[in-house]
Design a protein around this motif. Structure first.
Motif, PDB file in Angstrom:
ATOM      1  N   GLU A  37       0.831  -1.202   0.000  1.00  0.00           N
ATOM      2  CA  GLU A  37       0.000   0.000   0.000  1.00  0.00           C
ATOM      3  C   GLU A  37       0.865   1.251   0.000  1.00  0.00           C
ATOM      4  OE1 GLU A  37      -3.808   1.855   2.478  1.00  0.00           O
ATOM      5  OE2 GLU A  37      -2.488   0.370   3.429  1.00  0.00           O
ATOM      6  N   LEU A  38       1.938   1.235   0.777  1.00  0.00           N
ATOM      7  CA  LEU A  38       2.838   2.383   0.818  1.00  0.00           C
ATOM      8  C   LEU A  38       3.500   2.601  -0.540  1.00  0.00           C
ATOM      9  CD1 LEU A  38       4.279   4.633   2.343  1.00  0.00           C
ATOM     10  CD2 LEU A  38       5.953   2.947   3.147  1.00  0.00           C
ATOM     11  N   LEU A  39       3.975   1.533  -1.144  1.00  0.00           N
ATOM     12  CA  LEU A  39       4.623   1.652  -2.454  1.00  0.00           C
ATOM     13  C   LEU A  39       3.661   2.232  -3.486  1.00  0.00           C
ATOM     14  CD1 LEU A  39       6.604  -1.728  -2.574  1.00  0.00           C
ATOM     15  CD2 LEU A  39       7.582   0.573  -2.337  1.00  0.00           C
ATOM     16  N   GLU A  40       2.423   1.823  -3.441  1.00  0.00           N
ATOM     17  CA  GLU A  40       1.432   2.344  -4.384  1.00  0.00           C
ATOM     18  C   GLU A  40       1.189   3.835  -4.157  1.00  0.00           C
ATOM     19  OE1 GLU A  40      -1.200   2.493  -7.489  1.00  0.00           O
ATOM     20  OE2 GLU A  40       0.114   0.814  -6.939  1.00  0.00           O
ATOM     21  N   ASN A  41       1.052   4.234  -2.909  1.00  0.00           N
ATOM     22  CA  ASN A  41       0.778   5.642  -2.604  1.00  0.00           C
ATOM     23  C   ASN A  41       1.964   6.547  -2.896  1.00  0.00           C
ATOM     24  OD1 ASN A  41      -1.936   5.573  -1.698  1.00  0.00           O
ATOM     25  ND2 ASN A  41      -1.280   4.665   0.229  1.00  0.00           N
ATOM     26  N   LEU A  42       3.164   6.000  -2.842  1.00  0.00           N
ATOM     27  CA  LEU A  42       4.361   6.809  -3.081  1.00  0.00           C
ATOM     28  C   LEU A  42       4.532   7.208  -4.549  1.00  0.00           C
ATOM     29  CD1 LEU A  42       6.935   4.994  -0.771  1.00  0.00           C
ATOM     30  CD2 LEU A  42       6.211   7.376  -0.567  1.00  0.00           C
ATOM     31  N   LYS A  43       3.794   6.591  -5.451  1.00  0.00           N
ATOM     32  CA  LYS A  43       3.986   6.834  -6.887  1.00  0.00           C
ATOM     33  C   LYS A  43       3.827   8.295  -7.273  1.00  0.00           C
ATOM     34  CE  LYS A  43       2.730   2.218  -8.544  1.00  0.00           C
ATOM     35  NZ  LYS A  43       1.741   1.430  -9.334  1.00  0.00           N
TER      36      LYS A  43
END
Length: 335
Positions: A37-43
């Protein structure tokens, strides 16, 4: 268009309301974002608030092509891959001031606790194991007149020195750079090399950041220099101290005890340490007071606001990114 700010962990939210007009702020539903979830939001994130002791490494930095600021909630930034941030032109900041007094307070508390056997006596009384209240029973060690050796005379080391002086302790210290004569006089502290400090201190308290130079700086050979009556206190970072070596000298009674707030593989605490009556442990709570957490949130909010207003006076821990002229915020502003 609002900028996007990711806060990786639950923190006091009140101060963040000051950013609501300029930022879309994403909070985790639980204590922290899950990795995917964090990786997705960091985009598409412009800034992220990371938390001391919680990893923010290369994979996360590479997942954030728009990221301009990593605002770390805490003083130590060993949780962040600084090389990766530097390579991508991302500015990294911290909140050093807020943690100074509470961490020194805890270090002083650990010293008192382990020397006066407070936690040990508390456990034994509750279990009904202390029946002898004689004058020469249940003895402990006093702080007054003893020598405190401070390894790392930064802000926290100096704050501890002030407290120790009030207890009537003698202060010696080791630091990469000697502090000013004025500071030494004010703290009544004497500079010495590390070997001499370890040989002569009754209490050794660690206050250095975790860097390649300090990783494992207190190992078996250093611990064996200490007096058998001396106590070791660590509120810095677990990896500064060789934990296996510490357990060995404690088992062999080569030092008197230890007060520990940090560990090599947090949140794991070795069972051997938990079983020792002459060891006091706490779960990395040096700055964990309600007041301090609120102050840290206010500081990190101020840093984020100042950064996007022109970066005036913020505590940048990787200034080489600014001096190179390659940081992302400048590139975006000038385009």
């Amino acid at each position: 268009m609002k900028k996007k700010l990711i806060v990786t962990h639950q923190l006091p939210r009140g101060p963040f309301s000051a950013l609501k007009d300029d930022f879309e702020i994403l909070w985790p539903d639980a204590d922290a974002f899950g990795n995917e979830e964090l990786l997705e939001n960091l985009k598409d994130a412009d800034a992220v608030v990371t938390v001391f002791g919680k990893s923010f490494k290369t994979k996360m930095i590479n997942a954030a092509p728009r990221l301009k600021l990593i605002a770390n909630y805490g003083a130590g930034v060993d949780n962040i891959d600084l090389d990766a941030a530097n390579g991508e032109g991302i500015v990294v900041t911290n909140t050093p001031d807020a943690v100074t007094e509470p961490t020194a307070e805890l270090a002083m508390g650990l010293m008192l606790n382990v020397a006066r056997r407070i936690s040990e006596f508390d456990r034994e009384l509750r279990a009904g194991n202390i029946t002898d209240w004689g004058v020469m029973s249940n003895l402990s060690s006093t702080l007054q007149g003893k020598t405190l050796g401070i390894v790392g005379m930064g802000a926290i080391g100096r704050a501890l020195a002030r407290r120790a002086s009030a207890f009537g302790m003698n202060i010696i210290y080791h630091n990469r750079n000697r502090v000013s004569e004025e500071t030494e006089e004010k703290l009544e502290a004497r500079f010495t090399d590390l070997e001499n400090l370890l040989r002569n201190a009754d209490f050794v308290s660690l206050h250095v950041p975790l860097t390649p130079e300090t990783d494992g700086m207190i190992g078996l050979s250093e611990l064996k220099l200490m007096k058998t009556s001396a106590f070791l206190i660590n509120t810095a970072r677990g990896a500064v101290l060789n934990q296996t070596a510490l357990i060995e000298v404690l088992k062999n009674k080569e030092i008197a005890g230890a007060g520990l707030d940090v560990y090599q593989n947090e949140p794991e605490v070795p069972a051997e340490l938990l079983e020792m009556n002459n060891v006091v442990v706490s779960p990395h709570v040096g700055s964990a007071t309600r007041e301090t957490r609120e102050i840290m949130s206010k500081q990190v909010v101020g840093i984020i606001d100042d950064f996007f207003q022109g970066m005036t006076g913020i505590p940048v821990v990787n200034p080489m990114v600014l001096s190179s002229g390659q940081y992302r915020f400048k590139q975006e502003s000038s385009s």
